[in-house]
Design an enzyme around this catalytic site. Sequence first.
Site, mmCIF file in Angstrom:
data_model
loop_
_atom_site.group_PDB
_atom_site.id
_atom_site.type_symbol
_atom_site.label_atom_id
_atom_site.label_comp_id
_atom_site.label_asym_id
_atom_site.label_seq_id
_atom_site.Cartn_x
_atom_site.Cartn_y
_atom_site.Cartn_z
ATOM 1 N N VAL A 263 -38.067 -15.599 7.627
ATOM 2 C CA VAL A 263 -37.488 -16.301 8.777
ATOM 3 C C VAL A 263 -36.805 -15.316 9.723
ATOM 4 O O VAL A 263 -37.028 -15.331 10.933
ATOM 5 C CB VAL A 263 -36.505 -17.390 8.283
ATOM 6 C CG1 VAL A 263 -35.717 -17.981 9.430
ATOM 7 C CG2 VAL A 263 -37.262 -18.480 7.526
ATOM 8 N N LYS B 195 -35.716 -1.603 3.148
ATOM 9 C CA LYS B 195 -36.428 -2.510 4.052
ATOM 10 C C LYS B 195 -36.313 -2.022 5.489
ATOM 11 O O LYS B 195 -37.280 -2.024 6.250
ATOM 12 C CB LYS B 195 -35.806 -3.910 3.967
ATOM 13 C CG LYS B 195 -36.567 -4.881 3.129
ATOM 14 C CD LYS B 195 -35.977 -6.255 3.370
ATOM 15 C CE LYS B 195 -36.603 -7.294 2.493
ATOM 16 N NZ LYS B 195 -36.072 -8.631 2.769
ATOM 17 N N ARG C 212 -44.436 -21.764 9.421
ATOM 18 C CA ARG C 212 -45.237 -21.691 8.201
ATOM 19 C C ARG C 212 -45.692 -20.259 7.981
ATOM 20 O O ARG C 212 -46.032 -19.564 8.945
ATOM 21 C CB ARG C 212 -46.500 -22.557 8.340
ATOM 22 C CG ARG C 212 -46.252 -24.028 8.275
ATOM 23 C CD ARG C 212 -47.450 -24.789 8.768
ATOM 24 N NE ARG C 212 -47.729 -24.441 10.169
ATOM 25 C CZ ARG C 212 -48.751 -24.899 10.863
ATOM 26 N NH1 ARG C 212 -49.622 -25.702 10.299
ATOM 27 N NH2 ARG C 212 -48.926 -24.555 12.119
ATOM 28 N N GLY D 219 -55.375 -31.617 -3.443
ATOM 29 C CA GLY D 219 -55.637 -30.335 -4.085
ATOM 30 C C GLY D 219 -54.868 -30.241 -5.384
ATOM 31 O O GLY D 219 -54.575 -31.265 -6.016
ATOM 32 N N GLY E 263 -47.086 -25.425 -3.250
ATOM 33 C CA GLY E 263 -46.232 -24.346 -3.757
ATOM 34 C C GLY E 263 -45.490 -23.754 -2.583
ATOM 35 O O GLY E 263 -45.283 -24.428 -1.578
ATOM 36 N N CYS F 29 -40.769 -23.144 0.275
ATOM 37 C CA CYS F 29 -39.988 -24.210 0.908
ATOM 38 C C CYS F 29 -40.099 -25.577 0.245
ATOM 39 O O CYS F 29 -39.094 -26.153 -0.144
ATOM 40 C CB CYS F 29 -40.391 -24.331 2.373
ATOM 41 S SG CYS F 29 -39.832 -22.943 3.344
HETATM 42 C C1 UDX Z 1 -43.719 -25.201 4.999
HETATM 43 C C2 UDX Z 1 -43.607 -26.092 6.248
HETATM 44 O O1 UDX Z 1 -44.907 -26.465 6.698
HETATM 45 C C3 UDX Z 1 -42.826 -25.372 7.338
HETATM 46 O O2 UDX Z 1 -42.646 -26.236 8.458
HETATM 47 C C4 UDX Z 1 -41.465 -24.954 6.779
HETATM 48 O O3 UDX Z 1 -40.715 -24.251 7.730
HETATM 49 C C5 UDX Z 1 -41.648 -24.096 5.535
HETATM 50 O O4 UDX Z 1 -42.440 -24.811 4.573
HETATM 51 P P1 UDX Z 1 -45.252 -23.169 4.181
HETATM 52 O O5 UDX Z 1 -44.567 -23.339 2.868
HETATM 53 O O6 UDX Z 1 -45.380 -21.813 4.775
HETATM 54 O O7 UDX Z 1 -44.522 -24.071 5.304
HETATM 55 O O8 UDX Z 1 -46.737 -23.740 4.010
HETATM 56 P P2 UDX Z 1 -47.569 -25.056 4.350
HETATM 57 O O9 UDX Z 1 -48.730 -24.663 5.165
HETATM 58 O O10 UDX Z 1 -46.738 -26.141 4.879
HETATM 59 O O11 UDX Z 1 -48.110 -25.430 2.884
HETATM 60 C C6 UDX Z 1 -47.243 -25.678 1.799
HETATM 61 C C7 UDX Z 1 -48.021 -26.051 0.556
HETATM 62 O O12 UDX Z 1 -48.592 -27.343 0.674
HETATM 63 C C8 UDX Z 1 -49.181 -25.117 0.215
HETATM 64 O O13 UDX Z 1 -49.193 -24.881 -1.182
HETATM 65 C C9 UDX Z 1 -50.415 -25.892 0.626
HETATM 66 O O14 UDX Z 1 -51.546 -25.559 -0.137
HETATM 67 C C10 UDX Z 1 -49.968 -27.309 0.323
HETATM 68 N N1 UDX Z 1 -50.678 -28.328 1.136
HETATM 69 C C11 UDX Z 1 -50.488 -28.387 2.491
HETATM 70 C C12 UDX Z 1 -51.522 -29.245 0.508
HETATM 71 O O15 UDX Z 1 -51.701 -29.212 -0.712
HETATM 72 N N2 UDX Z 1 -52.125 -30.204 1.275
HETATM 73 C C13 UDX Z 1 -51.942 -30.298 2.608
HETATM 74 O O16 UDX Z 1 -52.522 -31.208 3.220
HETATM 75 C C14 UDX Z 1 -51.100 -29.364 3.243
#
Ligand code: UDX
Length: 430
Positions: free
Chosen positions: A11, A35, A154, A253, A257, A260
């Site tokens: 972030v 870092k 994301r 799926g 994971g 967040c």
């Molecule tokens: C998420 C939020 O989308 C973002 O707004 C927030 O700030 C941080 O958390 P991120 O964790 O980077 O972002 O990934 P994201 O693309 O949202 O996917 C999260 C998880 O959900 C992944 O494991 C993905 O495989 C899973 N997922 C996502 C599904 O299983 N099905 C979906 O339809 C969408």
Amino acid sequence: MKILVVGTGYVGLVTGVCLSDIGHEVTCFDISSEKIDLLKSGRSPIYEPGLEQLMEKNVKANKLFFTSNVQEAYQSVDCIFIAVGTPETRDGSADLTYVEEVALTIAESIKQDTIVVIKSTVPVGTNDYIERLINERTGEGIKVHLVSNPEFLREGSAIKDTFEGSRIVIGSNSQEAGDFIEEIYSPLSIPIVRTDIRSAEMIKYASNAFLATKISFINEVANLCEKTGANVEEVAVGMGFDKRIGNQFLKAGIGFGGSCFPKDTKALISLANEYDSSSYILDAVLKVNDIQKKRLVEKVKDYFIDIQGKKAAILGLAFKPNTNDIREAPSLELIDELLSLGTEVHVYDPIALENVKEIYGDRVYFHHSIDEAIENADMALLVTEWREVKGFPLKKYKELMKRPVVFDGRNVLSPFDAKKEEITYFSIGR
Ligand code: UDX
């Protein structure tokens, strides 16, 4: 404006780099000098497409600086963004230690009134608490105003999400402090949502928990589709046309994971417990996700009578494509389960191999190509929908594997095409 961003994790770094790109003078601070050295050499400690190029551009333009020196960092800045981690504690609540440490440093270092923005995901009430913590310790006549400005980026599309986000949430109890932050973002044409501080904090948790709910919901429907002979993908398309439902985050799926969704859902449950409020839906979201992460291995166990000594190839390890992040990744649970069943585990991922190596060492075989990983394998398990996994020619499963048996945890292949290639194929909810 002169901005300090504290914390160069996902972030913090993305925020700092993007704010410099829209014209601000940004210093990114981290207590880790390694870092900072890496960043000064032009390299990013996190994998994020396009980030290093944007860093280079703004460092050259003298708009972006990196330091691990407190005096240098906190000198005469207009505002400070706190973007340090809030990891999960044993009981699921958010650990605020790092945020508190930054707050104490701010109290000791600032020489003038300053606006402090919390970007980290923090439980409702944290901004008020941190404001008190700092103001009780600052020098005579010096005050800070806290602004909650949660992040919605994301991994893998963090820069796009910052520049083209759906909204910028600014929660403040001081009109001027909120206006000031609104001004910082004014070069971006993104809708601004102004709220009080506590609502802004809640928006972040509620948004992530809602998205996690959508995923667990469709996964539960997927399992029912399997039993009833429906196809979850068609069901999701049909549902998604209703604007009230929307067509996103309905991809079935093997569970969600990342850094967040699991953490923030747990933190919201913990907050509900603290306030003696119910969390039935959130509890179910996590429970369904735990079950879902085991779906693929259940299918493997159903298919093979004896799995001991069989060679399994896991394709994709990151929790999602375009990142090397393996936090709470379904692949890890799968590896654990397969190892405990006596399976020989071979893995491939374009960029997350090193992170997985740190956990499993030589208990798992690491490969740099799909061809290599599936060679002579008894089964292939598709876990992350990387482009190369999606586009891998089906005929190669038949050519290279001992038997072409594919368990698709992300529904990336067409069951029809798999059948045509004589692949024994299992997916989720279809
Ligand atoms: C998420 C939020 O989308 C973002 O707004 C927030 O700030 C941080 O958390 P991120 O964790 O980077 O972002 O990934 P994201 O693309 O949202 O996917 C999260 C998880 O959900 C992944 O494991 C993905 O495989 C899973 N997922 C996502 C599904 O299983 N099905 C979906 O339809 C969408």
